[in-house]
Design a protein around this motif. Structure first.
Motif, short mmCIF file in Angstrom:
data_model
loop_
_atom_site.label_atom_id
_atom_site.label_comp_id
_atom_site.label_asym_id
_atom_site.label_seq_id
_atom_site.Cartn_x
_atom_site.Cartn_y
_atom_site.Cartn_z
N ASP A 1 0.83 -1.21 0.00
CA ASP A 1 0.00 0.00 0.00
C ASP A 1 0.86 1.25 0.00
O ASP A 1 0.61 2.20 -0.73
N ARG A 2 1.91 1.24 0.85
CA ARG A 2 2.74 2.44 0.98
C ARG A 2 3.60 2.68 -0.25
O ARG A 2 3.92 3.80 -0.58
N SER A 3 4.01 1.60 -0.90
CA SER A 3 4.87 1.79 -2.08
C SER A 3 4.05 2.26 -3.28
O SER A 3 4.61 2.70 -4.28
N ALA A 4 2.72 2.17 -3.17
CA ALA A 4 1.82 2.59 -4.25
C ALA A 4 2.11 1.85 -5.55
O ALA A 4 1.84 2.34 -6.63
N ARG A 5 2.72 0.68 -5.45
CA ARG A 5 2.96 -0.11 -6.67
C ARG A 5 2.65 -1.56 -6.35
O ARG A 5 3.28 -2.17 -5.50
N GLY A 6 1.66 -2.10 -7.03
CA GLY A 6 1.29 -3.49 -6.75
C GLY A 6 2.18 -4.50 -7.44
O GLY A 6 2.21 -5.66 -7.07
N ARG A 7 2.91 -4.05 -8.46
CA ARG A 7 3.66 -5.00 -9.27
C ARG A 7 5.06 -5.23 -8.72
O ARG A 7 6.06 -4.96 -9.39
N ILE A 8 5.11 -5.67 -7.47
CA ILE A 8 6.41 -6.05 -6.90
C ILE A 8 6.27 -7.39 -6.19
O ILE A 8 5.16 -7.81 -5.86
N VAL A 9 7.39 -8.05 -5.99
CA VAL A 9 7.37 -9.33 -5.28
C VAL A 9 8.04 -9.09 -3.93
O VAL A 9 9.18 -8.62 -3.87
N LEU A 10 7.31 -9.39 -2.86
CA LEU A 10 7.87 -9.21 -1.51
C LEU A 10 8.34 -10.56 -0.97
O LEU A 10 7.64 -11.57 -1.12
N PHE A 11 9.51 -10.58 -0.36
CA PHE A 11 9.95 -11.79 0.34
C PHE A 11 10.64 -11.34 1.63
O PHE A 11 10.89 -10.13 1.81
N SER A 12 10.93 -12.29 2.51
CA SER A 12 11.40 -11.85 3.83
C SER A 12 12.40 -12.84 4.44
O SER A 12 12.67 -13.90 3.86
N ASP A 13 12.90 -12.46 5.60
CA ASP A 13 13.69 -13.40 6.42
C ASP A 13 12.75 -14.49 6.93
O ASP A 13 11.52 -14.35 6.81
N PHE A 14 13.30 -15.52 7.54
CA PHE A 14 12.44 -16.55 8.12
C PHE A 14 13.17 -17.27 9.26
O PHE A 14 14.40 -17.20 9.35
N SER A 15 12.39 -17.92 10.12
CA SER A 15 12.98 -18.68 11.23
C SER A 15 12.98 -20.15 10.85
O SER A 15 12.13 -20.61 10.08
N TRP A 16 13.94 -20.88 11.40
CA TRP A 16 13.95 -22.33 11.24
C TRP A 16 13.28 -22.94 12.48
O TRP A 16 13.51 -22.48 13.60
N ILE A 17 12.46 -23.96 12.27
CA ILE A 17 11.91 -24.69 13.41
C ILE A 17 12.15 -26.19 13.21
O ILE A 17 12.36 -26.64 12.07
N ASP A 18 12.10 -26.93 14.32
CA ASP A 18 12.28 -28.38 14.19
C ASP A 18 10.91 -29.07 14.17
O ASP A 18 9.87 -28.39 14.10
N GLU A 19 10.91 -30.38 14.27
CA GLU A 19 9.65 -31.12 14.15
C GLU A 19 8.67 -30.77 15.26
O GLU A 19 7.46 -30.85 15.08
N THR A 20 9.21 -30.33 16.40
CA THR A 20 8.32 -29.99 17.51
C THR A 20 7.81 -28.56 17.43
O THR A 20 6.98 -28.13 18.23
#
Lengths: 145, 538
Positions: free
Chosen positions: B97-116
């Motif tokens: 919304d803030r970038s006023a441009r819908g034609r972008i791809v957003l990706f991010s950092d992520f956490s690793w989790i185990d089976e539990t």
């Protein structure tokens, strides 16, 4: 009488040779005319393709000019955003997103510009090659024109 | 999901728990064969989700089904073993919304989790680097598919998710998108990615497919495209090799990258632009110096009239086998002449030469080698004058902006540039006839590679453009801010006597500014590369 007869025969034979020579000259003239027509057609085609090439070149060069202006604008915007980030010493999320978008736009315009430059190179350089490929009389005609 | 009864409930719950409420959740059962376990878990969420069951088509097939049926504007996917953080959608939608441009791809950092479900680590990407080099996020394999939020329209224009590749469908899709859509990194972990023993991405088939994919990427990324990412094809290949060997275990692709990197300096195309100038008397020597290079260029662009060089030089050129291009621009200024040459130059690297100057034998090879390995876009070298004086201009290197505004030893006949600079609009702007301005624009914000070896032999040439260059820099919106450096340039002009307007016209006809700064030039053999830094260089 014999002398007159001999003269008549010579004239008759001569006339035959003259007729043959006339026919030969007519044929030669005909072929020359068709060659001249061919050269004319070739010349007009060459002029037309040269015109089209020049138009395409002008069009692509205009595109290149626009791309360069865009690049300057985007660069100024990106420099401003980077400067703002450095001055504040803080990562401003909005400024950063705008800066990433500016960088991405910049790269896309650079690639577009590269395509245009390749096109300009292709359109400007082959004039010489196509000229060389024409028959010699056409090249001469083009030079004379 | 396929046979994902073990973690599916947690995944759906994390999607339902999003703080952004205006979302539609579609669960696709991709031909599970677990006796209906997956189906019963999904159906347990009732009408809070849309449940679709289809025969097995793979991840891409399931995602394409969603793309066809979804009613929302943006699309995000979640594997059955991963979890969304509650604020994921809200954060990403607010950025869009803030970038006023819908034609972008957003990706991010992520956490690793185990089976539990316990967090075992956080994958924090180098945000500052990604901001400056957005495309590296793809080439360094930094994009986790489940962190992505993208407009459906953008994906559909590219033909949706590529089917038939069960382990690389995501990267195949990013590869298509990265060339035409900005990828923006959100520097916070927005999903939890689970590592467990039954993950298909660790199988031999997955590695094989991944190796094939990266080999294709390496082969199909052009010199120019890779230079956009890393400055040169070789640098791109060496960095890719590191990533493929040490971070993703694609050893076959890594070996290919190394092999291609070894060959890159030999195969990259080079053009030389030779400005014959109004008087091409010395052109024979300069042409011969180009032809005598240990590393031959592919193309020689001659700027000037065909009649200006001798028949012998014509014959030499015809025999050379080089691609020859001619540009006749009458008696335009040197910057305009080089600009005209650039329009027909086809090489990735482009060297410049004036007819009165010559190259030493290994000049092109040495410059390509260093530019290729470092990924630099502009380099220059030291040079010798035809009086045998070695000018160590090549020691002027590194981050020399804004110092260069105070005086530049860069000479056109020693310069080699990558064509990326030309395509970036940095070189020889149409409305600027000052040669030095191009070098300043090219160097601003990037490193200058300097070879401290006299690899060109130059004839002093008039006029100097130092005074005009300072005026240009003062009026420039960016360079004009560096008043101290410009002031240093002015002081140098004063010192050389060029600051006095009454003397300027006289002095403009003198030798090159850098040479003028050498008050007591040291006579050296032309083959000796000696380091001595005159005070004017700073």
């Amino acid at each position: 009488v014999f002398g007159r007869l001999k003269r008549a025969v010579v004239l008759w034979l001569g006339a035959d040779v003259l007729v043959a020579e006339r026919d030969e000259a007519l044929r030669a003239s005909e072929s020359l005319r068709s060659e001249v027509d061919e050269v004319r057609t070739e010349l007009s085609r060459a002029r037309r393709s040269e015109e089209l090439l020049a138009q395409r070149l002008a069009f692509v060069q205009r595109g290149h000019g626009i791309a360069n202006r865009l690049l300057r604008d985007i660069k100024a915007e990106r420099d401003g955003l980077m400067g703002e980030r450095d001055r504040l010493l803080l990562a401003n999320e909005d400024a950063e997103i705008r800066s990433v978008l500016a960088t991405s736009d910049f790269l896309r315009v650079v690639e577009f510009n590269e395509t245009l430059l390749r096109e300009i190179g292709r359109s400007a350089a082959p004039v010489d090659e196509s000229f060389k490929a024409l028959p010699s009389q056409t090249r001469q005609a083009l030079r004379d024109s | 999901v396929r046979n994902g009864a073990n973690f599916l409930a947690q995944a759906i719950a994390s999607a339902l728990d999003q703080s952004y409420q205006d979302i539609e959740i579609i669960v696709v059962n991709d031909g599970s064969e677990d006796g209906g376990a997956t189906e019963s878990i999904a159906r347990g969420f009732g009408d809070r989700i849309t449940y679709i069951s289809q025969e097995n088509k793979g991840v891409a097939g399931a995602l394409n089904t969603v793309l066809r049926l979804m009613t929302g504007v943006y699309f995000s996917w979640l594997s059955h073993d991963d979890l969304f953080e509650p604020e994921k959608t809200a954060v990403q939608v607010s950025i869009l919304d803030r970038s006023a441009r819908g034609r972008i791809v957003l990706f991010s950092d992520f956490s690793w989790i185990d089976e539990t479900g316990a967090v075992t680590g956080v994958e924090k990407l180098d945000h500052a680097k990604i901001v400056c080099h957005p495309r590296r996020s793809f080439y360094d394999g930094l994009i986790n598919g489940c962190t992505v939020l993208v407009a459906r329209e953008v994906l559909m224009e590219g033909g949706g998710i590529e089917e038939g590749f069960p382990h690389t469908q995501d990267y195949r899709t990013w590869w298509r998108l990265i060339r035409r859509t900005p990828f923006v990194h959100v520097p916070r972990p927005l999903i939890r990615s689970r590592q467990h023993s039954r993950q298909g991405s660790h199988s031999c088939a997955a590695l094989e497919e991944s190796d094939d994919f990266w080999c294709n990427v390496l082969r199909e990324t052009s010199d120019f495209e890779s230079s956009v990412v890393d400055g040169s094809h070789e640098r791109f290949l060496r960095r890719s090799s590191d990533f493929l060997r040490f971070r993703s275990m694609n050893h076959r692709a890594a070996a290919l990258a190394l092999q291609m990197a070894e060959n890159a300096p030999e195969t990259v195309s080079v053009s030389v632009i030779l400005d014959l100038g109004p008087n091409a008397a010395g052109a024979t020597a300069s042409i011969e110096s180009v032809l005598a290079q240990t590393r031959q260029p592919q193309q020689l662009v001659l700027v000037g009239s065909r009649n200006s060089i001798t028949p012998a030089a014509h014959a030499t050129l015809e025999k050379s086998g080089l691609e020859i291009a001619w540009r006749d621009v009458g008696d335009a200024a040197p910057a305009a002449r080089l600009r005209a040459g650039l329009f027909v130059a086809s090489g990735v690297y482009i060297a410049f030469l004036f007819a009165s100057d010559t190259f030493e034998r290994g000049k092109i090879a040495a410059q390509i080698a260093i530019m290729s390995v470092w990924g630099g876009l502009i380099s220059h070298t030291s040079y010798a004058t035809n009086h045998g004086i070695v000018v160590p201009a090549g020691s002027f290197a590194g981050k020399v902006y804004p110092e260069i505004l105070g005086g530049s030893p860069v000479e056109a006949s020693t310069v080699m540039v990558h064509r990326l600079l030309w395509a970036s609009g940095c070189l020889f702007a149409e409305n600027c006839e000052i040669m030095g301005a191009s070098w300043i624009d090219a160097i601003a914000g990037r490193g200058l590679i300097g070879l401290d070896r006299p690899l060109s032999r130059l004839t002093p040439r008039a006029p100097s453009e130092a005074a005009r260059l300072i005026e240009w820099a003062r009026a420039h919106p960016r360079h004009g801010l560096h008043r101290l450096d410009i002031w240093r340039g002015e002081q140098r002009l004063e010192r050389d006597g060029r600051g006095d307007p009454s003397l300027r016209s006289v002095l403009d006809g003198s030798s090159r500014p850098f040479e003028a700064a050498l008050l007591h030039p040291v006579e050296l053999p032309s083959t000796t590369a000696t380091k001595f830094a005159p005070c004017s260089v700073g």
